[in-house]
Design a protein around this motif. Structure first.
Motif, PDB file in Angstrom:
ATOM      1  N   GLU A  66       0.855  -1.181   0.000  1.00  0.00           N
ATOM      2  CA  GLU A  66       0.000   0.000   0.000  1.00  0.00           C
ATOM      3  C   GLU A  66       0.887   1.225   0.000  1.00  0.00           C
ATOM      4  O   GLU A  66       1.894   1.279   0.725  1.00  0.00           O
ATOM      5  CB  GLU A  66      -0.893  -0.010   1.237  1.00  0.00           C
ATOM      6  CG  GLU A  66      -1.873   1.121   1.267  1.00  0.00           C
ATOM      7  CD  GLU A  66      -2.868   1.003   2.395  1.00  0.00           C
ATOM      8  OE1 GLU A  66      -3.341   2.059   2.859  1.00  0.00           O
ATOM      9  OE2 GLU A  66      -3.176  -0.114   2.824  1.00  0.00           O
ATOM     10  N   ILE A 114       1.309   5.113   0.909  1.00  0.00           N
ATOM     11  CA  ILE A 114       0.748   6.062   1.867  1.00  0.00           C
ATOM     12  C   ILE A 114       1.555   7.343   1.824  1.00  0.00           C
ATOM     13  O   ILE A 114       2.789   7.313   1.851  1.00  0.00           O
ATOM     14  CB  ILE A 114       0.759   5.470   3.294  1.00  0.00           C
ATOM     15  CG1 ILE A 114      -0.155   4.257   3.348  1.00  0.00           C
ATOM     16  CG2 ILE A 114       0.354   6.516   4.321  1.00  0.00           C
ATOM     17  CD1 ILE A 114      -0.198   3.563   4.674  1.00  0.00           C
ATOM     18  N   ILE A 116      -1.020   5.537  10.064  1.00  0.00           N
ATOM     19  CA  ILE A 116      -2.103   5.576   9.080  1.00  0.00           C
ATOM     20  C   ILE A 116      -2.436   4.166   8.615  1.00  0.00           C
ATOM     21  O   ILE A 116      -3.604   3.787   8.515  1.00  0.00           O
ATOM     22  CB  ILE A 116      -1.714   6.486   7.893  1.00  0.00           C
ATOM     23  CG1 ILE A 116      -1.631   7.943   8.348  1.00  0.00           C
ATOM     24  CG2 ILE A 116      -2.702   6.328   6.739  1.00  0.00           C
ATOM     25  CD1 ILE A 116      -0.988   8.878   7.328  1.00  0.00           C
ATOM     26  N   PHE A 117      -1.406   3.381   8.325  1.00  0.00           N
ATOM     27  CA  PHE A 117      -1.594   2.005   7.872  1.00  0.00           C
ATOM     28  C   PHE A 117      -2.294   1.172   8.943  1.00  0.00           C
ATOM     29  O   PHE A 117      -3.247   0.443   8.650  1.00  0.00           O
ATOM     30  CB  PHE A 117      -0.244   1.395   7.508  1.00  0.00           C
ATOM     31  CG  PHE A 117      -0.316  -0.008   7.001  1.00  0.00           C
ATOM     32  CD1 PHE A 117      -0.727  -0.264   5.703  1.00  0.00           C
ATOM     33  CD2 PHE A 117       0.032  -1.074   7.801  1.00  0.00           C
ATOM     34  CE1 PHE A 117      -0.793  -1.566   5.218  1.00  0.00           C
ATOM     35  CE2 PHE A 117      -0.028  -2.382   7.335  1.00  0.00           C
ATOM     36  CZ  PHE A 117      -0.435  -2.623   6.036  1.00  0.00           C
ATOM     37  N   LYS A 153      -4.196   2.147  11.389  1.00  0.00           N
ATOM     38  CA  LYS A 153      -5.575   2.593  11.565  1.00  0.00           C
ATOM     39  C   LYS A 153      -6.463   2.075  10.434  1.00  0.00           C
ATOM     40  O   LYS A 153      -7.578   1.618  10.674  1.00  0.00           O
ATOM     41  CB  LYS A 153      -5.623   4.116  11.623  1.00  0.00           C
ATOM     42  CG  LYS A 153      -6.963   4.666  11.992  1.00  0.00           C
ATOM     43  CD  LYS A 153      -6.911   6.167  12.171  1.00  0.00           C
ATOM     44  CE  LYS A 153      -8.268   6.698  12.569  1.00  0.00           C
ATOM     45  NZ  LYS A 153      -8.255   8.147  12.736  1.00  0.00           N
ATOM     46  N   SER A 154      -5.963   2.111   9.208  1.00  0.00           N
ATOM     47  CA  SER A 154      -6.772   1.657   8.068  1.00  0.00           C
ATOM     48  C   SER A 154      -7.010   0.148   8.093  1.00  0.00           C
ATOM     49  O   SER A 154      -8.026  -0.337   7.614  1.00  0.00           O
ATOM     50  CB  SER A 154      -6.123   2.064   6.749  1.00  0.00           C
ATOM     51  OG  SER A 154      -4.963   1.305   6.493  1.00  0.00           O
ATOM     52  N   ARG A 155      -6.064  -0.609   8.657  1.00  0.00           N
ATOM     53  CA  ARG A 155      -6.190  -2.076   8.734  1.00  0.00           C
ATOM     54  C   ARG A 155      -6.735  -2.545  10.074  1.00  0.00           C
ATOM     55  O   ARG A 155      -6.860  -3.735  10.307  1.00  0.00           O
ATOM     56  CB  ARG A 155      -4.815  -2.727   8.525  1.00  0.00           C
ATOM     57  CG  ARG A 155      -4.163  -2.388   7.227  1.00  0.00           C
ATOM     58  CD  ARG A 155      -4.815  -3.145   6.118  1.00  0.00           C
ATOM     59  NE  ARG A 155      -4.058  -2.914   4.901  1.00  0.00           N
ATOM     60  CZ  ARG A 155      -4.573  -2.949   3.710  1.00  0.00           C
ATOM     61  NH1 ARG A 155      -5.823  -3.229   3.546  1.00  0.00           N
ATOM     62  NH2 ARG A 155      -3.850  -2.716   2.647  1.00  0.00           N
ATOM     63  N   LYS A 156      -7.017  -1.613  10.976  1.00  0.00           N
ATOM     64  CA  LYS A 156      -7.546  -1.918  12.316  1.00  0.00           C
ATOM     65  C   LYS A 156      -6.613  -2.865  13.072  1.00  0.00           C
ATOM     66  O   LYS A 156      -7.038  -3.844  13.678  1.00  0.00           O
ATOM     67  CB  LYS A 156      -8.955  -2.481  12.229  1.00  0.00           C
ATOM     68  CG  LYS A 156      -9.924  -1.484  11.645  1.00  0.00           C
ATOM     69  CD  LYS A 156     -11.311  -2.028  11.542  1.00  0.00           C
ATOM     70  CE  LYS A 156     -12.178  -0.948  10.939  1.00  0.00           C
ATOM     71  NZ  LYS A 156     -13.259  -1.445  10.156  1.00  0.00           N
ATOM     72  N   GLU A 172      -7.156 -10.140   6.925  1.00  0.00           N
ATOM     73  CA  GLU A 172      -7.757  -9.450   5.783  1.00  0.00           C
ATOM     74  C   GLU A 172      -8.754 -10.418   5.170  1.00  0.00           C
ATOM     75  O   GLU A 172      -8.403 -11.211   4.306  1.00  0.00           O
ATOM     76  CB  GLU A 172      -6.690  -9.081   4.757  1.00  0.00           C
ATOM     77  CG  GLU A 172      -5.680  -8.109   5.264  1.00  0.00           C
ATOM     78  CD  GLU A 172      -5.465  -6.954   4.307  1.00  0.00           C
ATOM     79  OE1 GLU A 172      -5.999  -6.973   3.196  1.00  0.00           O
ATOM     80  OE2 GLU A 172      -4.762  -6.029   4.698  1.00  0.00           O
TER      81      GLU A 172
END
Length: 86
Positions: free
Chosen positions: A22, A24, A35-36, A38-41, A57
């Motif tokens: 990804e 970013i 950020i990564f 948070k986006s992937r929880k 995932e």
């Protein structure tokens, strides 16, 4: 101006393996990792470092592999309307 970072991870489902990444935009590696996550929880508090991160995932089990800063250049083939991440 923000830097672009590529975060790589390995995906596994049973005996099948795949790779994912990804891009970013962030000011620093630490901000890109946040950020990564948070986006992937990803629950980062349960890991000693980002190199130990694991998450799901869908049906895939994912494991963090690497982070690199990449250079963004204009695509010479399309007259500069696209970009390439080197």
């Amino acid at each position: 101006m923000k830097n672009t970072f590529e975060l790589g991870y390995k995906l596994r489902y049973s005996e099948i393996e795949d790779w994912g990444s990804e891009l970013i935009k962030a000011d620093s590696i630490k901000q890109a990792l946040n950020i990564f996550a948070k986006s992937r929880k990803i629950l980062t508090k349960k890991f000693k470092s980002f190199e130990d991160w694991t998450w799901e995932e869908g049906i895939w089990f994912a494991r963090f592999k690497n982070i690199n800063q990449v250079e963004v250049i204009k695509c010479p083939n399309c007259g500069g309307t696209g970009s390439i991440h080197v």
